[in-house]
Scaffold this active site. Structure first.
Site, short mmCIF file in Angstrom:
data_model
loop_
_atom_site.label_atom_id
_atom_site.label_comp_id
_atom_site.label_asym_id
_atom_site.label_seq_id
_atom_site.Cartn_x
_atom_site.Cartn_y
_atom_site.Cartn_z
N GLY A 13 57.37 6.57 48.48
CA GLY A 13 56.56 5.25 47.95
C GLY A 13 56.01 4.53 48.94
N THR A 34 42.79 11.77 55.26
CA THR A 34 42.96 12.98 56.38
C THR A 34 43.16 14.11 55.81
OG1 THR A 34 45.03 12.60 56.72
CG2 THR A 34 43.54 11.16 57.96
N HIS A 51 46.11 11.88 44.41
CA HIS A 51 45.79 10.61 45.11
C HIS A 51 44.61 10.30 44.72
CE1 HIS A 51 49.08 9.89 48.26
NE2 HIS A 51 49.24 11.19 48.13
#
Length: 180
Positions: A13, A34, A51
């Site tokens: 999380g 990154t 993401h």
């Protein structure tokens, strides 16, 4: 300047917490990614895509696998928040470059620049030191380097939080614990 180190294991999380904090800040957010998708690594490409889909479209994006300190310095501003996800992927990129001078310079540059960054900085990283000692020299070095990086960053950050099972535990500032 305000820096917050958010640590946790895989799927703990930590990224979700960092994103909530960035959104709640009310500041213009720059997401510093990154991760580098290696050729043929479909699983990593899927993680990166997930993401990307989870981030608000209004956030600026900077992709920087190596020169993180330079990217942070270039994009930090008093009315902004930087969200770096994640430091352990950045560390992995440096170790795989197999250039000890580059590794040392980049790591020290991050430690040096962090206290001078204007605005808010959220740093996400995997806590790797809670499990068994890994097999293999490179893997052991990765775990050691991550631990040392986290220790150094925790000294420079105003806040440090550990995430587990979707819950967050503030480590710094430390919770008051009554004396026994």
């Amino acid at each position: 300047m305000s820096a917050h180190l958010i640590l946790g294991g895989a799927r703990s999380g930590k990224s979700a917490l960092a994103q909530r904090l960035a959104e709640q800040s009310g500041l213009a957010v720059t997401y510093v990614a990154t991760a580098t998708p290696w050729s043929g690594d479909e699983e990593m490409a899927a993680r990166i895509a997930r993401h990307q889909a989870d981030r608000p479209a209004s956030w600026a994006l900077v992709e920087e696998p190596i020169a993180l300190a330079e990217a942070l310095q270039r994009h930090a501003r008093p009315d902004g928040a930087l969200l770096v996800d994640c430091l352990t992927l950045w560390l992995n990129n440096l170790l795989l470059a197999e250039d000890e001078a580059l590794f040392a310079v980049q790591k020290q540059a991050l430690l040096d620049v962090l206290p001078s960054l204007p605005g808010q900085t959220l740093l996400v990283s995997n806590e790797t030191g809670l499990g068994v000692i890994p097999m293999g020299e490179l893997t052991r070095r990765f775990v050691d380097e991550a631990g040392w990086l986290h220790q150094a960053l925790s000294q420079r950050c105003d806040n440090v939080t550990l995430c587990m099972a979707g819950l967050s535990l503030p480590l710094k500032p430390a919770l008051h614990t009554p004396s026994l």
